[in-house]
Scaffold this motif. Structure first.
Motif, short mmCIF file in Angstrom:
data_model
loop_
_atom_site.label_atom_id
_atom_site.label_comp_id
_atom_site.label_asym_id
_atom_site.label_seq_id
_atom_site.Cartn_x
_atom_site.Cartn_y
_atom_site.Cartn_z
N SER A 227 28.89 -0.61 10.95
CA SER A 227 29.57 0.60 11.39
C SER A 227 29.29 1.79 10.48
CB SER A 227 31.09 0.37 11.45
OG SER A 227 31.61 0.16 10.14
N GLN A 228 28.78 1.53 9.29
CA GLN A 228 28.51 2.60 8.32
C GLN A 228 27.04 2.96 8.28
OE1 GLN A 228 30.26 0.47 4.90
NE2 GLN A 228 31.69 2.16 4.70
N GLN A 229 26.16 1.96 8.17
CA GLN A 229 24.74 2.23 8.00
C GLN A 229 24.15 2.82 9.28
OE1 GLN A 229 22.02 -0.48 5.75
NE2 GLN A 229 21.12 -0.84 7.76
N LYS A 230 23.41 3.92 9.12
CA LYS A 230 22.75 4.57 10.24
C LYS A 230 21.27 4.76 9.92
CE LYS A 230 26.70 5.31 12.40
NZ LYS A 230 27.08 4.56 13.62
N ILE A 231 20.42 4.47 10.91
CA ILE A 231 18.98 4.69 10.78
C ILE A 231 18.51 5.39 12.05
CG2 ILE A 231 16.70 3.63 10.44
CD1 ILE A 231 18.10 1.27 9.13
N VAL A 232 17.81 6.50 11.90
CA VAL A 232 17.33 7.28 13.03
C VAL A 232 15.87 7.64 12.78
CG1 VAL A 232 17.68 9.31 14.49
CG2 VAL A 232 19.65 8.25 13.35
N ALA A 233 15.01 7.37 13.75
CA ALA A 233 13.57 7.61 13.58
C ALA A 233 13.08 8.61 14.61
CB ALA A 233 12.80 6.30 13.71
N GLY A 234 12.05 9.36 14.26
CA GLY A 234 11.46 10.31 15.19
C GLY A 234 10.51 11.24 14.47
N THR A 235 10.00 12.22 15.19
CA THR A 235 9.21 13.26 14.53
C THR A 235 10.16 14.17 13.76
OG1 THR A 235 9.38 14.80 16.39
CG2 THR A 235 7.52 13.23 16.42
N LEU A 236 9.62 14.96 12.85
CA LEU A 236 10.46 15.89 12.11
C LEU A 236 11.20 16.83 13.07
CD1 LEU A 236 8.19 16.81 9.06
CD2 LEU A 236 10.23 15.36 9.06
N LYS A 237 10.52 17.28 14.11
CA LYS A 237 11.16 18.17 15.07
C LYS A 237 12.32 17.48 15.77
CE LYS A 237 10.23 21.14 19.07
NZ LYS A 237 9.18 21.62 20.00
N GLU A 238 12.12 16.21 16.17
CA GLU A 238 13.19 15.47 16.84
C GLU A 238 14.39 15.28 15.92
OE1 GLU A 238 10.51 12.79 19.96
OE2 GLU A 238 10.92 12.05 17.93
N LEU A 239 14.14 14.95 14.66
CA LEU A 239 15.24 14.75 13.72
C LEU A 239 15.98 16.06 13.47
CD1 LEU A 239 13.72 12.32 11.06
CD2 LEU A 239 14.99 11.78 13.14
N LEU A 240 15.25 17.15 13.41
CA LEU A 240 15.87 18.45 13.19
C LEU A 240 16.82 18.81 14.33
CD1 LEU A 240 16.03 21.12 11.55
CD2 LEU A 240 14.10 21.95 12.92
N ASN A 241 16.46 18.41 15.53
CA ASN A 241 17.23 18.81 16.71
C ASN A 241 18.43 17.91 17.02
OD1 ASN A 241 15.57 21.01 17.18
ND2 ASN A 241 14.19 19.88 18.53
N GLN A 242 18.61 16.84 16.26
CA GLN A 242 19.76 15.96 16.49
C GLN A 242 21.01 16.55 15.83
OE1 GLN A 242 19.29 13.23 18.57
NE2 GLN A 242 17.32 14.31 18.65
N PRO A 243 22.18 16.40 16.46
CA PRO A 243 23.41 16.86 15.80
C PRO A 243 23.66 16.05 14.54
CG PRO A 243 23.91 15.59 17.78
CD PRO A 243 22.43 15.81 17.78
N VAL A 244 24.24 16.67 13.56
CA VAL A 244 24.42 16.03 12.25
C VAL A 244 25.25 14.76 12.36
CG1 VAL A 244 26.48 17.36 11.63
CG2 VAL A 244 24.96 16.53 9.82
N GLU A 245 26.13 14.68 13.37
CA GLU A 245 26.99 13.50 13.51
C GLU A 245 26.18 12.23 13.77
OE1 GLU A 245 27.35 16.29 15.30
OE2 GLU A 245 29.09 17.17 14.27
N VAL A 246 25.00 12.38 14.33
CA VAL A 246 24.14 11.23 14.63
C VAL A 246 23.81 10.45 13.36
CG1 VAL A 246 21.79 10.58 15.37
CG2 VAL A 246 23.15 12.18 16.74
N TYR A 247 23.76 11.14 12.24
CA TYR A 247 23.28 10.53 11.01
C TYR A 247 24.37 9.86 10.18
CZ TYR A 247 19.20 13.21 12.30
OH TYR A 247 18.12 13.72 12.99
N GLY A 248 25.60 9.93 10.61
CA GLY A 248 26.66 9.26 9.88
C GLY A 248 27.07 9.98 8.61
#
Length: 292
Positions: A227-248
């Motif tokens: 429930s705590q650990q978060k991993i998100v993969a993508g291009t730099l542009k994709e990561l930039l465009n995700q809301p900050v909440e996605v990253y935990g």
């Protein structure tokens, strides 16, 4: 004896048995509290270790180390470090100071982001130099880290980027006026980090961190439960465009994927991709993972 003890990444139970024994036998226990943070409160540590803990901020560790090392040649003193003791040069420095004073020292290791980063699926022996990314200001935007990233990119190696934290920091005005007033803690997020990377790329224009063709993996709370650990993969542009909440919750770290990446690394990290089709396409086209 002066002990430097790694606490691991998550909570009070990550300490090793050897480390716990050293803590319980120490006359004084310090917690280094500025190069990283633990996911729990000081009170939980004290309850579990059955010891009072003295929080050691940057000023104490770097300029008042004599206070920490006082009488450590006659009794046991422990310095607790989040992660592994040698994850920061500050801890190397205090061990050298202890040695110079003739104080016997012992280091007790533990997990850190430097090895736990393998949770994202990238193989540890494919990592190059680790870099740190500090908060930019209007007048200070250091880009020396870019040269280290460029060296890794040319070798095809992954780059672990450690993101800045600001704990017990003074504003420039309060610092100039000598006022002991501290700013609220700040922890750099993935969107802020990627934004700064791309700002540096736009300034340097060397094609090292292209937003649409550079793969990266964001990590937070590594070592915590599911429930705590978060991993998100993508291009730099994709990561930039995700809301900050996605990253935990913080702390956040970022890995820039190197071109020598193995197809099994790509397949493993695909489960965490913002867009799996995009992840595979960039891996095939730009990273030459033809076995996908």
């Amino acid at each position: 004896m002066f002990y430097v003890i790694g606490l691991g990444l998550c909570d009070e139970k990550d300490i090793s048995i050897r480390g716990l024994e050293a803590v319980k036998g120490a006359s004084r226990v310090y917690l280094e509290a500025y190069t990283s943070i633990l996911m729990i409160s000081q009170e939980r540590l004290e309850a579990f270790y059955e010891k009072p803990i003295i929080v050691a901020d940057r000023d104490m560790v770097e300029t008042q180390s004599d206070e920490i090392l006082k009488d450590a040649d006659k009794e046991d003193v422990a310095l607790l470090v989040v992660g592994d003791p040698f994850g920061a040069t500050t801890h190397t420095d205090i061990v050298l100071r202890a040695r110079a004073l003739g104080i016997p020292t012992r280091v007790i290791h533990n997990a850190s982001i430097m090895n736990a980063v393998g949770a994202c699926g990238l193989q540890l022996y494919n990592f190059g130099q680790t870099v740190s990314l500090v908060f930019f200001t209007e007048t200070w935007k250091p880009d020396s880290y870019y040269d280290r990233v460029k060296e890794n990119v040319k070798l095809g190696m992954h780059t672990l980027v450690l993101l800045d934290i600001k704990v017990k920091e003074q504003s420039e005005e309060n610092l100039a006026r000598g006022r002991k007033i501290y700013e609220p803690p700040r922890y750099m997020s993935i969107p802020t980090a990627v934004s700064q990377l791309l700002e540096t790329e736009a300034s340097r224009q060397e094609g090292i961190l292209e937003p649409e063709t550079t793969l990266a993996i964001a990590l937070s709370r590594v070592g915590g439960d599911s429930s705590q650990q978060k991993i998100v993969a993508g291009t730099l542009k994709e990561l930039l465009n995700q809301p900050v909440e996605v990253y935990g919750e913080p702390l956040h770290s970022l890995v820039i994927v190197g071109k020598r990446v193995h197809h099994l690394e790509i397949e493993y990290a695909e489960d965490y991709a913002v867009d799996k089709a995009s992840w595979r396409r960039v891996a095939k086209d730009m990273y030459k993972c033809t076995e996908l």
